[in-house]
Enzyme design. Structure first.
Site, PDB file in Angstrom:
ATOM      1  N   HIS A   7      23.484  37.425  21.790  1.00  0.00           N
ATOM      2  CA  HIS A   7      22.982  37.436  23.164  1.00  0.00           C
ATOM      3  C   HIS A   7      24.074  37.809  24.149  1.00  0.00           C
ATOM      4  CE1 HIS A   7      24.270  33.104  22.770  1.00  0.00           C
ATOM      5  NE2 HIS A   7      24.686  33.274  24.015  1.00  0.00           N
ATOM      6  N   GLU A  43      18.485  26.999  30.694  1.00  0.00           N
ATOM      7  CA  GLU A  43      18.579  28.375  30.209  1.00  0.00           C
ATOM      8  C   GLU A  43      17.238  28.908  29.741  1.00  0.00           C
ATOM      9  OE1 GLU A  43      21.124  27.290  26.554  1.00  0.00           O
ATOM     10  OE2 GLU A  43      19.648  28.733  25.828  1.00  0.00           O
ATOM     11  N   GLN A  60      20.468  35.674  27.585  1.00  0.00           N
ATOM     12  CA  GLN A  60      20.474  34.228  27.859  1.00  0.00           C
ATOM     13  C   GLN A  60      20.745  34.050  29.352  1.00  0.00           C
ATOM     14  OE1 GLN A  60      23.897  31.965  26.461  1.00  0.00           O
ATOM     15  NE2 GLN A  60      22.582  30.250  25.879  1.00  0.00           N
ATOM     16  N   HIS A  84      29.203  35.771  29.514  1.00  0.00           N
ATOM     17  CA  HIS A  84      29.801  35.847  28.179  1.00  0.00           C
ATOM     18  C   HIS A  84      28.962  36.734  27.271  1.00  0.00           C
ATOM     19  CE1 HIS A  84      26.956  32.408  27.695  1.00  0.00           C
ATOM     20  NE2 HIS A  84      26.817  32.836  26.453  1.00  0.00           N
ATOM     21  N   GLU A 134      31.364  34.107  22.473  1.00  0.00           N
ATOM     22  CA  GLU A 134      30.710  33.012  21.743  1.00  0.00           C
ATOM     23  C   GLU A 134      30.381  33.505  20.335  1.00  0.00           C
ATOM     24  OE1 GLU A 134      27.171  31.772  23.834  1.00  0.00           O
ATOM     25  OE2 GLU A 134      26.462  30.495  22.193  1.00  0.00           O
TER      26      GLU A 134
END
Ligand code: CMX
Ligand code: CO
Length: 146
Positions: A7, A43, A60, A84, A134
């Protein structure tokens, strides 16, 4: 092995309005939404496509639940935008250990719980050319009950 973009995390001030932008502009629908108090986010996951490794790629959308959270601090400093990127892997523990051995700071000793029961960890953006990164292992698909 990192096998897909799992994502892209996008920080926003107002989740409902941002969800509506993505729906009205692109036709993307909410696949899943949740509050993750540990991460300090509300989220929505918008599924963009499925991937050849059996996973999927999402956007996301992230609204902070408190000002002192990672997303809350980032929004106060930068305003809305890409927060991110996340790579998908079948083995977040192994990949995080390998990346730590290369001298990149992995933020958690053990992966924590992310969206949809996934296991996640983060690499420090200062060790990744400015990109908070991530790593995600999706929750196992539950087999149907007989
Ligand atoms: N991307 C790039 N750089 C970032 C960043 C981001 N998302 N967040 C912080 N930074 C930079 C800051 O700009 C700052 O740089 P300078 O020193 O040059 O000004 C530096 O990193 C330190 O930032 P900070 O504002 O002082 O913030 P902290 O050090 O307290 O926290 C970080 C930074 C990465 C450790 C923290 O954001 C974190 O733990 N992130 C992981 C958890 C997370 O992001 N959770 C929300 C998403 C949950 C999910 O995806 O499910
Ligand atoms: Co994320």
């Amino acid at each position: 092995m990192l096998t897909r973009i799992d994502h892209i995390g996008i920080a926003c001030f107002d989740l409902d309005r941002t969800v509506e932008f993505y729906r009205a502009t692109y036709g993307f629908e909410v696949f899943h939404s949740e509050v993750n108090e540990e991460q300090g986010v509300r989220e929505a996951m918008l599924k963009i496509n499925e991937t050849s490794d059996g996973g999927a790629s999402y956007l996301q959308l992230l609204e902070p639940t408190r000002e002192d959270s990672a997303v809350g601090k980032w929004l106060a400093k930068n305003g809305e935008g890409v927060h991110h990127i996340a790579f998908g892997t079948a083995d977040v523990d192994g990949d995080a250990a390998d990346i730590r051995d290369k001298g990149v700071r992995v933020l958690y000793d053990q992966p924590r719980i992310g969206s949809m029961g996934s296991r996640i960890t983060f690499l420090h953006p200062k060790d990744c050319h400015g990109v908070l990164t991530e790593l995600v292992t999706s929750a196992p698909v539950e087999s149907p009950e007989h």
